[in-house]
Design an enzyme around this catalytic site. Structure first.
Site, PDB file in Angstrom:
ATOM      1  NE  ARG A 105      -3.831 -37.818 -13.883  1.00  0.00           N
ATOM      2  CZ  ARG A 105      -4.906 -38.011 -14.650  1.00  0.00           C
ATOM      3  NH1 ARG A 105      -5.062 -39.145 -15.295  1.00  0.00           N
ATOM      4  NH2 ARG A 105      -5.810 -37.063 -14.769  1.00  0.00           N
TER       5      ARG A 105
ATOM      6  CG  HIS B 297      -6.664 -38.936  -9.940  1.00  0.00           C
ATOM      7  ND1 HIS B 297      -7.335 -39.076 -11.132  1.00  0.00           N
ATOM      8  CD2 HIS B 297      -6.094 -37.704  -9.993  1.00  0.00           C
ATOM      9  CE1 HIS B 297      -7.158 -37.984 -11.869  1.00  0.00           C
ATOM     10  NE2 HIS B 297      -6.402 -37.147 -11.206  1.00  0.00           N
TER      11      HIS B 297
ATOM     12  CD1 TRP C  85       2.362 -29.489 -17.933  1.00  0.00           C
ATOM     13  CD2 TRP C  85       2.387 -31.721 -17.697  1.00  0.00           C
ATOM     14  NE1 TRP C  85       1.068 -29.913 -17.677  1.00  0.00           N
ATOM     15  CE2 TRP C  85       1.055 -31.270 -17.522  1.00  0.00           C
ATOM     16  CE3 TRP C  85       2.636 -33.091 -17.594  1.00  0.00           C
ATOM     17  CZ2 TRP C  85      -0.011 -32.132 -17.252  1.00  0.00           C
ATOM     18  CZ3 TRP C  85       1.578 -33.945 -17.327  1.00  0.00           C
ATOM     19  CH2 TRP C  85       0.278 -33.479 -17.161  1.00  0.00           C
TER      20      TRP C  85
HETATM   21 ZN1  ZEM Z   1      -2.321 -33.965 -12.918  1.00  0.00          ZN
HETATM   22  N1  ZEM Z   1      -3.032 -34.336 -14.780  1.00  0.00           N
HETATM   23  N2  ZEM Z   1      -3.744 -32.507 -12.669  1.00  0.00           N
HETATM   24  N3  ZEM Z   1      -1.724 -33.689 -11.018  1.00  0.00           N
HETATM   25  N4  ZEM Z   1      -0.999 -35.428 -13.161  1.00  0.00           N
HETATM   26  C1  ZEM Z   1      -2.521 -35.230 -15.671  1.00  0.00           C
HETATM   27  C2  ZEM Z   1      -1.404 -36.026 -15.495  1.00  0.00           C
HETATM   28  C3  ZEM Z   1      -0.686 -36.098 -14.329  1.00  0.00           C
HETATM   29  C4  ZEM Z   1      -4.673 -32.079 -13.603  1.00  0.00           C
HETATM   30  C5  ZEM Z   1      -4.981 -32.711 -14.810  1.00  0.00           C
HETATM   31  O1  ZEM Z   1      -6.133 -32.384 -15.484  1.00  0.00           O
HETATM   32  C6  ZEM Z   1      -4.124 -33.713 -15.376  1.00  0.00           C
HETATM   33  C7  ZEM Z   1      -2.212 -32.785 -10.114  1.00  0.00           C
HETATM   34  C8  ZEM Z   1      -3.091 -31.767 -10.411  1.00  0.00           C
HETATM   35  C9  ZEM Z   1      -3.803 -31.668 -11.597  1.00  0.00           C
HETATM   36  C10 ZEM Z   1      -0.080 -35.833 -12.215  1.00  0.00           C
HETATM   37  C11 ZEM Z   1      -0.047 -35.466 -10.884  1.00  0.00           C
HETATM   38  C12 ZEM Z   1      -0.832 -34.476 -10.339  1.00  0.00           C
HETATM   39  C13 ZEM Z   1      -3.290 -35.215 -16.863  1.00  0.00           C
HETATM   40  C14 ZEM Z   1      -3.051 -36.123 -18.056  1.00  0.00           C
HETATM   41  C15 ZEM Z   1      -4.272 -34.274 -16.702  1.00  0.00           C
HETATM   42  C16 ZEM Z   1      -5.308 -33.903 -17.740  1.00  0.00           C
HETATM   43  C17 ZEM Z   1      -3.764 -37.445 -17.844  1.00  0.00           C
HETATM   44  C18 ZEM Z   1      -3.571 -38.380 -19.002  1.00  0.00           C
HETATM   45  O2  ZEM Z   1      -4.018 -38.044 -20.112  1.00  0.00           O
HETATM   46  O3  ZEM Z   1      -2.957 -39.443 -18.805  1.00  0.00           O
HETATM   47  C19 ZEM Z   1      -5.333 -30.896 -13.103  1.00  0.00           C
HETATM   48  C20 ZEM Z   1      -6.408 -30.100 -13.803  1.00  0.00           C
HETATM   49  C21 ZEM Z   1      -4.780 -30.630 -11.871  1.00  0.00           C
HETATM   50  C22 ZEM Z   1      -5.038 -29.518 -10.923  1.00  0.00           C
HETATM   51  C23 ZEM Z   1      -5.482 -28.336 -11.264  1.00  0.00           C
HETATM   52  C24 ZEM Z   1      -1.637 -33.017  -8.818  1.00  0.00           C
HETATM   53  C25 ZEM Z   1      -1.990 -32.222  -7.574  1.00  0.00           C
HETATM   54  C26 ZEM Z   1      -0.788 -34.088  -8.955  1.00  0.00           C
HETATM   55  C27 ZEM Z   1       0.053 -34.780  -7.935  1.00  0.00           C
HETATM   56  C28 ZEM Z   1       0.443 -34.203  -6.797  1.00  0.00           C
HETATM   57  C29 ZEM Z   1       0.862 -36.749 -12.834  1.00  0.00           C
HETATM   58  C30 ZEM Z   1       2.070 -37.379 -12.157  1.00  0.00           C
HETATM   59  C31 ZEM Z   1       0.470 -36.903 -14.160  1.00  0.00           C
HETATM   60  C32 ZEM Z   1       1.150 -37.749 -15.233  1.00  0.00           C
HETATM   61  C33 ZEM Z   1       0.478 -39.095 -15.322  1.00  0.00           C
HETATM   62  C34 ZEM Z   1       1.042 -39.988 -16.394  1.00  0.00           C
HETATM   63  O4  ZEM Z   1       0.386 -40.986 -16.673  1.00  0.00           O
HETATM   64  O5  ZEM Z   1       2.115 -39.721 -16.934  1.00  0.00           O
END
Ligand code: ZEM
Length: 286
Positions: free
Chosen positions: A34, A38, A178
């Site tokens: 992440r 970001h 998920w």
């Molecule tokens: Zn995420 N993502 N993401 N994402 N994401 C979260 C967690 C992780 C969205 C989003 O709102 C959120 C992509 C696209 C999009 C990862 C990778 C990628 C979380 C939870 C949210 C809310 C955060 C938390 O509470 O810690 C939205 C709206 C997206 C697009 C529409 C893309 C593209 C990614 C990588 C290629 C990953 C790995 C996580 C898990 C993080 C963790 O701390 O476990």
């Protein structure tokens, strides 16, 4: 201290820190992925601003963006690596960490090139609000990802990163993982999206998400409204179906699009040297 340019040594040390028994599901991997996303996902094609160059998250303007809540954990995990290999830039380290984490968690090998600088160019600073909001739908997703220059297929492939990690109530407000094995890279996210019946749930905080009680995990798995928008949108959905049925194809496409993500805003010459970040302050420049 390692030899400047010895990225293999850095990769090895990143791989070695992934196991974190006290943290989340026992791995730093998901939050590192992440962080890479970001750092890169602030890019705007039109104005050529944002992107991983500059590692702007070190500073309050970007680091304190509520969208980046929790990513300090990822940065802290990487500090010992930075201390040991001080020649690597943060911008390179953060993107490389995501690439190494995906591979170590069983995902594809992703092409990665070095050379990002930590020089913060004020004219390239992204405003807040460039990262996606999970509470929204397909129009919002397109608005955000078209701005970076991604297609519908690439958007779906990238979203497959939600095979990893979880939502934290104290970070995004959403809650849960998920899939039931969130430290193993796979296409389960797409398979569950299609095969389970997702029910709306409004959390005590007022946040709305979708849940399904998973017998194997003995916990409630979740989907964001943006995740399920991939199902209801006629142009996104065929890619969800393809990736659910063809893991190899998903791995291949994910590797390509993640490599593209971490290169956003970076221009290179034929030798691979970055040409649009001359003002190198600190950091190693090959
Ligand atoms: Zn995420 N993502 N993401 N994402 N994401 C979260 C967690 C992780 C969205 C989003 O709102 C959120 C992509 C696209 C999009 C990862 C990778 C990628 C979380 C939870 C949210 C809310 C955060 C938390 O509470 O810690 C939205 C709206 C997206 C697009 C529409 C893309 C593209 C990614 C990588 C290629 C990953 C790995 C996580 C898990 C993080 C963790 O701390 O476990």
């Amino acid at each position: 201290m390692s030899t400047p340019g010895d990225y293999a040594a850095v990769r090895k040390d990143i791989a070695a820190l992934l196991k974190q028994p006290e943290y989340d599901d026992g791995s730093a991997g998901p939050v590192l992925v992440r962080l890479a996303w970001h750092s890169s996902g602030t890019y705007d094609h039109e104005t050529d601003t944002g992107g991983s160059n500059g590692a702007g998250m070190r500073y309050e303007t970007e680091g304190g963006d509520p969208a980046n809540a929790g990513l300090q954990h990822a940065r802290v995990f990487l500090e010992p690596v930075k201390a040991k290999h001080s020649w690597i830039t943060y911008a390179d380290l953060w993107t490389l960490a995501g690439v190494v984490a995906v591979k170590e968690m069983g995902g594809p090998e992703i092409e990665w090139k070095a050379g990002r600088t930590d020089y913060v160019d004020d004219s390239k600073l992204p405003p807040r609000g460039r990262l996606p909001d999970g509470a929204q739908g397909a129009d919002h997703i397109r608005f955000i990802f078209y701005r970076m220059g991604f297609s519908d297929q690439e958007i779906v492939a990238l979203s497959g990163a939600h095979n990893l990690g979880r939502c934290h109530s104290d970070r995004s407000g959403f809650h849960g993982a998920w899939v039931n094995n969130p430290t193993r890279f796979s296409n389960t996210y797409f398979r569950l999206m299609l095969s389970r019946s997702w029910k709306e749930k409004v959390l005590d905080s007022g946040v709305r998400q979708f849940v399904h009680y998973d017998e194997d995990a003995e916990e409630e798995l979740m989907m964001l409204p943006t995740d399920l928008a991939l199902l209801s949108d006629p142009s996104f959905r065929p890619w969800v179906e393809l990736y659910a049925n063809d893991k190899e194809r998903f791995f291949e496409d994910f590797a390509k699009v993640f490599a593209k993500l971490v290169e956003l805003g970076i221009e290179r010459d034929e030798a691979g040297k970055i040409t649009n970040a001359d003002n190198v302050k600190g950091g190693y420049h090959s």
